[in-house]
Design an enzyme around this catalytic site. Sequence first.
Site, PDB file in Angstrom:
ATOM      1  CE  LYS A  96       1.764   9.599   5.679  1.00  0.00           C
ATOM      2  NZ  LYS A  96       2.563   9.054   5.046  1.00  0.00           N
ATOM      3  CD  GLU A 118       5.143  12.957  -1.715  1.00  0.00           C
ATOM      4  OE1 GLU A 118       5.102  11.903  -0.039  1.00  0.00           O
ATOM      5  OE2 GLU A 118       6.317  13.393  -1.040  1.00  0.00           O
ATOM      6  CB  SER A 394      -1.546   5.244  11.096  1.00  0.00           C
ATOM      7  OG  SER A 394      -2.517   5.451  10.682  1.00  0.00           O
TER       8      SER A 394
END
Length: 424
Positions: A96, A118, A394
Amino acid sequence: MSTSDRERERDGERTFGQYGGQYVPEALMPALQELEDAYERYVLHNEDGFMDEFRERMRDFGGRPTPLQRADRLSERYGREIYLKREDLVHGGAHKLNNALGQVLLAKYMGKERVIAETGAGQHGTATAMAAAHLDVPCEIYMGRTDVNRQRPNVYRMRMNGAEVNPVEAGSATLKEAINETMRDWATTVERTHYVIGSVVGPHPFPKLVRDFQAVIGQEARKQIQEKAGRLPDSVVACAGGGSNTMGAFHEFVPDESVDLYAVEAGGSSLEIDEKAGLAPNSATLSTGTDGVLHGAMTKLLQSEDGQIMESHSVSAGLDYAGVGPELSHLVDIGRVTPASVDDDAALNGFHRLSRLEGIIPALESSHALGYLERAAGTAADEDLGDVIVVNVSGRGDKDLETVLEETEKRDLEAAPEVVVFDS
């Protein structure tokens, strides 16, 4: 070129086949136009050295490049070469940061005074808060109350980095509602605020913008696998919720027709939809969804026959979303990406298996991709995966330990250790 011709060209740039577009209130169109202009100038054309600064900060602050590791014991288990793209080693513990740092930096170049975001699993919120602290930008995060309760360590990390965290109580109190609330904030503060969307969803240019910041995953992996294996992989496997890590891993390989791309979704407890209750006990949008508009874009959705959005489910907060990125919807439609799903048990087993065999504790999101390797073993799908496989890890699983412990106690999982409670 006439104005109408240019508008038609613009419309084509804003979609992926029939998916994508800009389905938003008129009040947001100036902000999207401003962002589209900034995307073209700074990201695509490196104006003022923006991309140079982004890459430098990702190296020095983010810790890139991440390694591509051969998973020796998984390779032995499955009888083929398994390589893990270690996005869990990025600062903050997940992919991220690639997008969050890029967008917060872009907000500064655009002269914005604050950023909002968000978050579902909390990793995007954590990454945005870290990037905002790093770049000295005020930050506010919206997060569904359900996710706040199951991701408390990440909530604390956001607050440690100086971000304000707003719990959202509406609906199922998960990612969909958090996005709705963030959109409302942005609609009233667009002149001074940039909305850091966390996945390849939303109105154009967000799906392309996020994908391009995340594309570093596949760019590195493509080079690394050729150095390690001497060739391209037969397949790339990644979990898919909204799809940012998926498109990040896939984008560089899309032109390579010899490389199969597998997007593994959350099968939850069932692939059926309970329309009467308004519930989908899964988040397998690419596999079972239908076309509709959600959060500003045409894409595949989990919805009723009347077009009502279903409440989705996954044991992983980060995959618990009723939609998916429009580019992924398009790539599935044209047959370039193969959708797959595994249920909660398979994901939890994948979590425990990687932890025990390789000493890597993966995020529950990534565990779905790992669970697919096990599910495919010995089937026709196993042969389709080929001899050299890249799996995108991830994120890391620190944030999920409470959930995994709670869920493991309820289930008879083949790969899990015995859960023992010691009396004091």
